[in-house]
Design a protein around this motif. Structure first.
Motif, PDB file in Angstrom:
ATOM      1  N   TYR A 170       0.832  -1.201   0.000  1.00 32.47           N
ATOM      2  CA  TYR A 170       0.000   0.000   0.000  1.00 32.47           C
ATOM      3  C   TYR A 170       0.872   1.258   0.000  1.00 32.47           C
ATOM      4  O   TYR A 170       1.816   1.375   0.781  1.00 32.47           O
ATOM      5  N   ILE A 171       0.512   2.203  -0.863  1.00 32.32           N
ATOM      6  CA  ILE A 171       1.190   3.491  -0.901  1.00 32.32           C
ATOM      7  C   ILE A 171       0.129   4.579  -1.069  1.00 32.32           C
ATOM      8  O   ILE A 171      -0.815   4.425  -1.852  1.00 32.32           O
ATOM      9  N   GLY A 172       0.266   5.669  -0.337  1.00 31.41           N
ATOM     10  CA  GLY A 172      -0.766   6.700  -0.303  1.00 31.41           C
ATOM     11  C   GLY A 172      -0.618   7.778  -1.349  1.00 31.41           C
ATOM     12  O   GLY A 172      -0.879   8.952  -1.054  1.00 31.41           O
ATOM     13  N   VAL A 173      -0.220   7.412  -2.570  1.00 29.59           N
ATOM     14  CA  VAL A 173      -0.097   8.421  -3.626  1.00 29.59           C
ATOM     15  C   VAL A 173      -1.474   8.904  -4.045  1.00 29.59           C
ATOM     16  O   VAL A 173      -2.472   8.192  -3.933  1.00 29.59           O
ATOM     17  N   ASN A 174      -1.509  10.124  -4.547  1.00 36.47           N
ATOM     18  CA  ASN A 174      -2.764  10.757  -4.914  1.00 36.47           C
ATOM     19  C   ASN A 174      -2.575  11.567  -6.185  1.00 36.47           C
ATOM     20  O   ASN A 174      -1.610  12.320  -6.307  1.00 36.47           O
TER      21      ASN A 174
END
Length: 227
Positions: free
Chosen positions: A120-124
């Motif tokens: 999981y990575i919180g890129v936006n």
């Protein structure tokens, strides 16, 4: 016997990554958090990551040190480059060359060792600052790399890179995190926070965070340096 699924979550200590961890936990994963000290301007976000990992029930939390300040080229790793305090066109000087490529590589290695099936990575890609390594195209390309470059991928167990925030606005991320129990007062998003983790209130990251809370209709718990 029920198999426990595990995931590696990249955890910076900021608002987005904390929400990504909460989502992964909510989806039933045993989460192994990974933070990176990469020579950034301050350590407040790393201190925050410890609190966030504990509060959100990460099974483990590792901190890896990589000196990207030796490469430079970013206002976040080179103190001679000023952090912009207004919107800038194009890719801003707060972009850190190859940062997410490196972070994903480290997380990919940990995922393989842990037998994790997701990363999981919180890129936006909605309320973001123009960073090329936050785009869906980049994530898709790196997922292909993970399939080709790891033993697990070659043997048929593909690592899935999850980006649950990629199409959300900052307000939507804040509402989601709030519903999942994230204490945003513990997170640090500011590019130039002080040693106590107080935000400057002027940089682009602070602007996006403040506007997000306003749009979400949720009280902003961020601690700001007194002006």
């Amino acid at each position: 016997m029920l198999k426990h699924r595990s995931a590696v979550v990249l955890l910076s200590g900021g608002l987005d990554s904390a929400t990504a961890l909460a989502i992964a936990r909510g989806e039933g994963y045993i989460c192994h958090a990974l933070s990176v000290a990469y020579g950034q301007r301050h350590s407040a976000e790393l201190d925050a990551s410890v609190k966030v990992a504990k509060r959100l029930g990460a099974a483990s939390h590792r901190l890896i040190q990589v000196n990207l300040d030796l490469i430079g080229g970013s206002a976040l790793t080179d103190r001679s480059i000023a952090v912009p305090e207004g919107e800038t066109p194009g890719i801003p000087v707060t972009y850190v060359p190859a940062r997410n490529t490196l972070f994903l590589s480290l997380a990919m290695g940990l995922a393989e060792v842990q037998g994790a099936e997701a990363l999981y990575i919180g890129v936006n890609a909605v309320d973001y600052s123009g960073y090329p390594d936050c785009r869906p195209e980049f994530i898709a390309a790196f997922e292909r790399v993970a399939q080709l470059a790891t033993r697990s991928g070659v043997e048929g167990t593909a690592l899935k890179i999850e980006t649950p925030l990629i199409a959300l606005s900052k307000a939507e991320i804040i509402r989601c995190g709030t519903a999942l129990g994230v204490d945003f007062a513990e997170t640090v998003s500011c590019y130039q926070a002080d040693v106590q983790g107080r935000a400057c209130g002027r940089c682009d990251s602070c602007r996006l965070r403040r506007e997000g809370f306003e749009a979400a209709g949720i009280v902003d718990p961020t601690r700001y340096v007194a002006s």
